[in-house]
Each structure stands twice: as structure tokens, then as C-alpha cells.
Design a protein around this motif. Structure first.
Motif, PDB file in Angstrom:
ATOM      1  N   PRO A   1       0.698  -1.149  -0.305  1.00  0.00           N
ATOM      2  CA  PRO A   1      -0.128  -0.044   0.108  1.00  0.00           C
ATOM      3  C   PRO A   1       0.901   1.108  -0.201  1.00  0.00           C
ATOM      4  CG  PRO A   1      -0.817  -1.553   1.715  1.00  0.00           C
ATOM      5  CD  PRO A   1       0.558  -2.081   1.166  1.00  0.00           C
ATOM      6  N   TYR A   2       0.310   2.179  -0.728  1.00  0.00           N
ATOM      7  CA  TYR A   2       1.095   3.588  -0.698  1.00  0.00           C
ATOM      8  C   TYR A   2       0.061   4.684  -0.823  1.00  0.00           C
ATOM      9  CZ  TYR A   2       0.250   3.148  -5.684  1.00  0.00           C
ATOM     10  OH  TYR A   2      -0.039   3.183  -7.154  1.00  0.00           O
ATOM     11  N   PRO A   3       0.209   5.685  -0.271  1.00  0.00           N
ATOM     12  CA  PRO A   3      -0.704   6.973  -0.301  1.00  0.00           C
ATOM     13  C   PRO A   3      -0.858   7.613  -1.725  1.00  0.00           C
ATOM     14  CG  PRO A   3       1.531   7.857   0.527  1.00  0.00           C
ATOM     15  CD  PRO A   3       1.698   6.246   0.130  1.00  0.00           C
ATOM     16  N   PHE A   4      -2.013   7.887  -1.873  1.00  0.00           N
ATOM     17  CA  PHE A   4      -2.546   8.337  -3.354  1.00  0.00           C
ATOM     18  C   PHE A   4      -3.552   9.662  -2.901  1.00  0.00           C
ATOM     19  CE2 PHE A   4      -6.246   9.073  -6.167  1.00  0.00           C
ATOM     20  CZ  PHE A   4      -5.480   9.238  -7.075  1.00  0.00           C
ATOM     21  N   ASN A   5      -2.998  10.822  -3.318  1.00  0.00           N
ATOM     22  CA  ASN A   5      -4.019  12.014  -2.996  1.00  0.00           C
ATOM     23  C   ASN A   5      -4.965  12.127  -3.829  1.00  0.00           C
ATOM     24  OD1 ASN A   5      -4.689  14.935  -2.876  1.00  0.00           O
ATOM     25  ND2 ASN A   5      -2.910  15.049  -1.738  1.00  0.00           N
ATOM     26  N   LEU A   6      -6.314  12.345  -3.056  1.00  0.00           N
ATOM     27  CA  LEU A   6      -7.427  12.253  -3.524  1.00  0.00           C
ATOM     28  C   LEU A   6      -8.074  13.678  -4.258  1.00  0.00           C
ATOM     29  CD1 LEU A   6      -9.196  10.396  -0.567  1.00  0.00           C
ATOM     30  CD2 LEU A   6      -8.425   9.466  -2.842  1.00  0.00           C
TER      31      LEU A   6
ATOM     32  N   ARG B   1     -13.662  14.467  -5.143  1.00  0.00           N
ATOM     33  CA  ARG B   1     -12.783  13.785  -4.765  1.00  0.00           C
ATOM     34  C   ARG B   1     -12.369  12.619  -5.750  1.00  0.00           C
ATOM     35  NH1 ARG B   1     -14.298  12.834   1.673  1.00  0.00           N
ATOM     36  NH2 ARG B   1     -14.286  15.182   1.910  1.00  0.00           N
ATOM     37  N   ASN B   2     -10.819  12.334  -5.962  1.00  0.00           N
ATOM     38  CA  ASN B   2     -10.644  11.579  -7.051  1.00  0.00           C
ATOM     39  C   ASN B   2     -10.366  10.185  -6.418  1.00  0.00           C
ATOM     40  OD1 ASN B   2      -9.710  10.568  -9.378  1.00  0.00           O
ATOM     41  ND2 ASN B   2      -7.485  11.362  -9.129  1.00  0.00           N
ATOM     42  N   GLU B   3     -11.555   9.472  -6.295  1.00  0.00           N
ATOM     43  CA  GLU B   3     -11.583   8.176  -5.604  1.00  0.00           C
ATOM     44  C   GLU B   3     -11.004   7.274  -6.417  1.00  0.00           C
ATOM     45  OE1 GLU B   3     -13.067   7.494  -2.600  1.00  0.00           O
ATOM     46  OE2 GLU B   3     -13.996   9.196  -2.294  1.00  0.00           O
ATOM     47  N   ILE B   4     -10.092   6.328  -5.611  1.00  0.00           N
ATOM     48  CA  ILE B   4      -9.465   5.402  -6.234  1.00  0.00           C
ATOM     49  C   ILE B   4     -10.467   4.445  -7.014  1.00  0.00           C
ATOM     50  CG2 ILE B   4      -7.819   3.327  -5.940  1.00  0.00           C
ATOM     51  CD1 ILE B   4      -6.826   4.839  -3.339  1.00  0.00           C
TER      52      ILE B   4
ATOM     53  N   ALA C   1     -18.844   8.468  -4.656  1.00  0.00           N
ATOM     54  CA  ALA C   1     -18.798   9.117  -6.050  1.00  0.00           C
ATOM     55  C   ALA C   1     -17.542  10.254  -6.209  1.00  0.00           C
ATOM     56  CB  ALA C   1     -19.856   9.842  -6.267  1.00  0.00           C
ATOM     57  N   ARG C   2     -17.133  10.496  -7.383  1.00  0.00           N
ATOM     58  CA  ARG C   2     -16.115  11.606  -7.340  1.00  0.00           C
ATOM     59  C   ARG C   2     -16.552  13.161  -7.220  1.00  0.00           C
ATOM     60  NH1 ARG C   2     -13.450   7.667 -11.517  1.00  0.00           N
ATOM     61  NH2 ARG C   2     -11.682   6.579 -10.330  1.00  0.00           N
ATOM     62  N   GLU C   3     -17.949  12.989  -7.413  1.00  0.00           N
ATOM     63  CA  GLU C   3     -18.309  14.518  -7.435  1.00  0.00           C
ATOM     64  C   GLU C   3     -19.715  14.238  -6.485  1.00  0.00           C
ATOM     65  OE1 GLU C   3     -20.690  17.945  -9.761  1.00  0.00           O
ATOM     66  OE2 GLU C   3     -19.502  16.749 -11.027  1.00  0.00           O
TER      67      GLU C   3
ATOM     68  N   GLU D   1     -17.365  21.171  13.684  1.00  0.00           N
ATOM     69  CA  GLU D   1     -17.957  21.002  12.384  1.00  0.00           C
ATOM     70  C   GLU D   1     -18.909  20.062  12.260  1.00  0.00           C
ATOM     71  OE1 GLU D   1     -15.325  21.271   8.479  1.00  0.00           O
ATOM     72  OE2 GLU D   1     -15.445  19.188   8.974  1.00  0.00           O
ATOM     73  N   PRO D   2     -20.108  19.917  11.958  1.00  0.00           N
ATOM     74  CA  PRO D   2     -20.912  18.901  11.432  1.00  0.00           C
ATOM     75  C   PRO D   2     -20.912  18.879   9.644  1.00  0.00           C
ATOM     76  CG  PRO D   2     -22.053  20.364  13.013  1.00  0.00           C
ATOM     77  CD  PRO D   2     -20.946  20.962  12.445  1.00  0.00           C
ATOM     78  N   SER D   3     -20.748  17.737   9.491  1.00  0.00           N
ATOM     79  CA  SER D   3     -20.563  17.635   7.860  1.00  0.00           C
ATOM     80  C   SER D   3     -21.430  16.774   7.472  1.00  0.00           C
ATOM     81  CB  SER D   3     -19.020  17.230   7.533  1.00  0.00           C
ATOM     82  OG  SER D   3     -19.084  17.152   6.068  1.00  0.00           O
ATOM     83  N   PHE D   4     -22.267  16.930   6.405  1.00  0.00           N
ATOM     84  CA  PHE D   4     -23.201  15.910   6.023  1.00  0.00           C
ATOM     85  C   PHE D   4     -23.278  15.529   4.659  1.00  0.00           C
ATOM     86  CE2 PHE D   4     -25.091  18.362   9.183  1.00  0.00           C
ATOM     87  CZ  PHE D   4     -25.946  17.804  10.142  1.00  0.00           C
ATOM     88  N   GLY D   5     -23.073  14.289   4.303  1.00  0.00           N
ATOM     89  CA  GLY D   5     -22.870  13.715   2.635  1.00  0.00           C
ATOM     90  C   GLY D   5     -24.372  13.433   2.328  1.00  0.00           C
TER      91      GLY D   5
END
Length: 565
Positions: free
Chosen positions: A102-107, A158-161, A170-172, A405-409
Motif C-alpha cells: 500500500p502507498y498513499p494516493f492524494n484524492l 474527490r478523485n476516488e481510487i 462518487a467523485r463529485e 464542524e458537522p458535515s453532511f454527505g
């Protein structure tokens, strides 16, 4: 709350300051032969779930181990994930080829800003940073008083893997975030008593690590015991619970899970996720986090603009403060063109760092000092800076606010609402299962349907008049004057999740039908739209209507049931 709208494109330096450029990553693995990428924790999660569901020969000890891996999945480091993948022999799902470590991927999606393309930027991965860099504006709108809040609803990217599960990854997507700014020393909330008695399914980190399940807990008790860090955080947990259950989320399939120690960012005081159970398992839909003062401090440091709040004192206070007085002449002779950077670094020292430097200068006469903007350490002599404690009178306190911070998807909440609202029931003839969405009137896209019982001009005229009244009242509805049977019309409305149906079978009285009970009530045709409006807005309940009588033109109509369809 002040609603704001910020740009979707964010300059790189903003996201560099917030830590997103360096740390907004997921761990990825590659198929070593085809190069196909997968998210490492998803592969491990799928493996554990598959084993627990389908492997009948699995021992009780192994089952406990796999459940523990699932419970602590978000707490695993890259090395621990790698070890588990190798231990379980997990390979690429499609080809069964071996996987890389595993290696990190910026999203984040990177882009170029401007015609030259020299300014780098990113599509925003969240809506919060726009609020932080514009902190002064909502602070001003709130009359420079704390606490206050700013909110934003908008698209995030987010550039989901490996995006999957429809609205769940989703990416958007649409994100709704509240940034509630509060004095770090005063995190109580004046309305906490309104939610303190709520009994909520909570999953604190201690129960996760020990393999126990979530437990029903009163919010007041969770805050007083320190399980939830402070009242403001507890208040928003309560409000999120009320919001989700009022929408139609099943309260028995809603829990609040506390982030594990390694799962939280270094600046986070406490963090809880509202997770909803659906066919994909427990899905994080809301995050409620105390981010401390990290974001405003980070942007202050990088921009040079003080994002601070002020508390004016009724009477001046005498306080002892550390005074740092650089000798600009001595520093100019020693550092020439770099003098300004050294002066700024000395003046920006925290109290602890300044006291260490003071002690070193007094004992040795000089000390090594790191100047971040120069990228190196320099030698500071005791003649170049004077550090002392002085008693001064303060008329106000200047501080960096903390933020909860409350954050709602939104997409995830809607998907879970679909699952929690859907059910089937037999048709009247019993020969088929009819689909129904049990949408609360608050969220049902179509609130009401209107149709004549049979195709008859005078009934259609009444239906159109009721439809016009509903439009004037702002009620979303459908009118159906087709020749389909009344049963088919009801079934069609139920499948759309329409809470109420108005059926016209005379010019004087009409029937209002409630979707889930299928009970029906007779009301005046002239009052049908207003009655529907009251039911939809929650000013009147169905039980109120079924037990009451209505008056029209001095004539009393008693509510009655006319069977079911």
C-alpha cells in the motif's frame, strides 16, 4: 447561521496551509501485472466480510479476529494494512494477480489557474476551507461575537481510487457543512438541555477496541462522563440524530461511532460519525468533529492575516506577558537582506520557544534559532534580542476560535433514506407485491396526488380546481385524469412515495387517503387543498384528522373511513 457560497476551485497555497496537499490521501495497491488500482482498506474489508458470510468452516477464534479487523480498519497504518493483506493472501479481485504494498494516493483533482497555467489549484475536496479563509466576513455579520456559525451547501470533488456503490462513493458529490466557531475556553452550549435527554446508539472507541457493540446512551450522560468531549459537540450529535430520524432514517439502524485514536487528525479534539446501516453495512453519512483552532491558525500563519476573535473586558486586567524585542540594528548588521525574516520569526515565537531561547542566551550568550522562511538555522546572540516578562494592562483578549464542524454527505443520506423507506405489500387481489416508498411528507418529492374516481367532466373540473389551490399553496403534486382504475392510480402514487391522495367522487365531498395505513377520510371539496397543506406541513396529524369533524357552509361533515385499496 450565515449561509455562504465559496468557489469550487481552490488555490494550492490554501490547501497546502490546511494540510490537504500533503495528507489528504487514501492507501492504494496495484495489480503488479496489469497496473489496476484498488483501495487497500476496501479489499481487506471485502475479504473479512466474505469470510464471515460464506466460510462455514471458519473457527470462532478466527471470526472474532476478522470482526476485530473490521472494527479497527480505519485505525490501521500502511504497514499494518500491508501485513494483513499478505497474511490473508489477498490478491487482485479480477485477475488474482499479486498486489503491491500500500502507498498513499492524494484524492484531490489538480488543475491550473489562469492563462499561463503557472498557478496551481485543486477542485475543493470539502466546502470548509472557503469558510475558514473568509472567516472575517461571517464574524463581522455576527457583530464580532462568539459563538457564531457559517454554513455552506455545494459540490465537492474527490478523485476516488475505486468509486462504487452509487451515491455512497462518487467523485463529485453534494456536501453540506457547518462551521460553528466557539471560544476554546467556553465550549458549553445554551441549547444543550434540549437534546441532553436523547437516548442515542453510541459506539465509543473503547467498545470498538474491546470488540463490544454500540450501546444506547443519554447524550447528557455521555458529555458529563467525558465520552463526548464537550456540550457543543454533544449538541450537534443530538441535532444530527433528530434531523436524520425526522427525515425517515430508522433510529435503530443509526449509530454514532467515535473515531479511533490513530484515525483522528493530530489537531482533532474529538470526532464522531453518524453511521447508517444499509445493505452495504454501516455507512458514514455525517461527520461531527471538534477541529480545535487548527485551521484558522494554519491560514493565519501562511497568509499573515490574523484570523482571530476579540473579547472585550468590562474592566482592564493586569497580566504578565512575555515581551520579545528584536534589536533590528544588530540583526541588520548580522543578516543584511535576511534581517526581516529573522525579525518576523523571533516575533512569531510561542511562549515556550521564547523561554527556551531566553535561557540559552542567558547561559551561553548565543543560541541556534530556526528561521522557517529561510529554511535554515542561524546563530542569535544575546545582544540581538531582549526577551522579558512585563506586567501590562489588557482591555481585551485576542484569541483564535475553535471550530466544531458537522458535515453532511447528502447523497449518502438520500441513498440510506431510499433503503429505509422502501417496502412491499400485497395487492388487494393478493396476486402481486406492490412497491411502496414510506417517505415522510417533509421529504417526499411529490406531496399529494389528485384524481377523479372515474372519468366524468364534473369530477375532472373539481380535480383541476383542487390542483390549482394546491399550486397556490406551494404543494408539489400530480393530477391524474387518465382512465386507469383507482387501484392502479393508488399503486402508482405509492411507488413514488406520495403521502396523500385526493380522490374526487362528488362535487361536494372528496376522499383523502393516507399512503401507509391506506385509511381514508371524507372532507369538503373546498377544504381539501388546505387540509392537505396542513398535513404536509405537520400542522395537523392524520390521527387528528380521522378523529375530528370539519364544518363547511354551516354543515357538519363527520370524518369516516371508506375502506382500503
Amino acid at each position: 447561521m450565515t449561509e455562504v457560497r465559496c468557489s469550487c476551485i481552490t488555490p494550492e497555497n490554501v490547501l497546502k496551509a490546511s494540510g490537504h496537499v500533503d495528507k489528504f490521501t487514501d492507501l492504494m495497491v496495484k495489480d503488479e501485472e496489469t497496473g489496476t488500482c484498488y483501495r487497500a482498506d476496501h479489499l481487506l474489508k471485502d475479504f473479512c466480510n466474505e469470510k464471515l458470510r460464506k466460510d462455514l468452516s471458519i473457527s470462532a477464534e478466527k471470526a472474532v479476529e476478522l470482526k476485530h479487523v473490521l472494527a479497527t480498519l480505519d485505525d490501521l497504518s500502511a504497514d499494518e494494512l500491508c501485513a494483513k493483506i499478505k497474511e490473508y493472501g489477498i490478491t487482485a479481485p479480477d485477475t488474482k494477480n499479486p498486489l503491491s504494498d500500500p502507498y498513499p494516493f492524494n484524492l484531490m483533482f489538480q488543475t491550473s489557474i489562469g492563462p499561463s497555467g503557472l498557478l496551481s489549484g485543486y477542485m475543493r475536496p470539502e466546502t470548509a476551507q472557503g469558510i475558514f479563509v473568509n472567516f472575517k466576513k461571517p464574524y463581522c455579520v455576527s457583530s464580532n461575537k462568539l459563538p457564531f456559525a457559517a454554513a455552506q451547501i455545494g459540490q465537492a470533488f474527490r478523485n476516488e481510487i475505486s468509486p462504487r456503490q452509487g451515491l455512497l462513493s462518487a467523485r463529485e458529490f453534494t456536501l453540506a457543512q457547518i462551521e460553528h466557531f466557539v471560544d476554546p475556553e467556553k465550549k458549553s452550549h445554551e441549547k444543550f438541555s434540549e437534546v441532553a435527554d436523547l437516548e442515542v446508539l453510541m459506539f465509543p472507541r473503547e467498545r470498538q477496541m474491546s470488540g463490544q457493540s454500540a450501546i444506547k446512551t443519554r447524550l447528557g450522560e455521555a458529555v458529563s462522563m467525558g465520552t463526548v468531549n464537550n456540550e457543543t459537540l454533544g449538541y450537534f450529535i443530538g441535532r444530527a440524530y433528530l434531523f436524520l430520524t425526522r427525515l425517515g432514517i430508522d433510529k435503530d439502524r443509526l449509530r454514532f461511532r467515535q473515531h479511533l485514536a490513530n484515525e483522528m487528525a493530530h489537531y482533532t479534539v474529538d470526532c464522531w460519525d453518524a453511521e447508517i446501516e444499509c445493505s452495504y453495512g454501516w455507512i458514514e453519512c455525517v461527520g461531527i468533529v471538534d477541529r480545535s483552532a487548527y485551521d484558522l491558525r494554519a491560514h493565519t500563519e501562511k497568509s499573515g492575516v490574523a484570523l482571530v476573535a476579540h473579547e472585550k473586558f468590562a474592566e482592564p486586567r493586569e497580566v504578565e506577558k512575555l515581551a520579545i524585542a528584536p534589536n533590528e540594528k544588530e540583526l541588520g548588521l548580522a543578516f543584511k537582506g535576511n534581517q526581516r525574516m529573522v525579525v518576523e520569526s523571533l516575533e512569531a515565537m510561542g511562549e515556550e520557544e521564547a523561554l527556551h531561547l531566553k535561557a540559552a542566551l542567558e547561559s551561553k550568550g548565543e543560541a541556534e534559532f530556526l528561521v522557517c522562511t529561510m529554511g535554515k538555522s542561524v546563530i542569535i546572540k544575546d545582544t540581538m534580542v531582549k526577551i522579558s516578562k512585563q506586567k501590562i494592562k489588557e482591555h481585551q483578549r485576542v484569541f483564535t476560535p475553535s471550530v466544531i464542524e458537522p458535515s453532511f454527505g447528502i447523497g449518502r443520506i438520500i441513498y440510506c433514506l431510499y433503503e429505509h423507506s422502501f417496502y412491499t405489500r400485497p395487492s388487494k387481489a393478493g396476486d402481486e407485491q406492490l412497491k411502496v416508498f414510506r417517505f415522510h411528507p417533509l421529504v417526499a418529492p411529490i406531496k399529494c396526488t389528485v384524481f377523479p374516481l372515474i372519468q366524468k367532466s364534473e369530477y375532472e373540473s373539481v380535480a383541476r380546481r383542487i390542483s390549482k389551490s394546491l399550486t397556490a399553496a406551494g404543494v408539489s403534486h400530480k393530477i391524474d385524469i387518465t382512465g386507469n382504475s383507482i387501484g392502479k392510480k393508488y399503486a402508482r402514487a405509492d411507488e413514488l412515495g406520495v403521502p396523500f391522495a385526493i380522490t374526487v367522487d362528488s362535487q361536494v365531498e372528496v376522499t383523502i387517503r393516507e399512503r401507509d395505513s391506506r385509511d381514508q377520510v371524507r372532507v369538503s371539496a373546498w377544504e381539501a387543498a388546505s387540509v392537505a397543506k396542513e398535513l404536509i406541513d405537520g400542522h395537523r396529524t392524520w390521527s387528528d384528522l380521522t378523529s375530528a369533524s370539519t364544518m363547511h357552509d354551516g354543515k357538519k361533515f363527520t370524518s369516516c373511513f371508506c375502506g382500503r385499496y
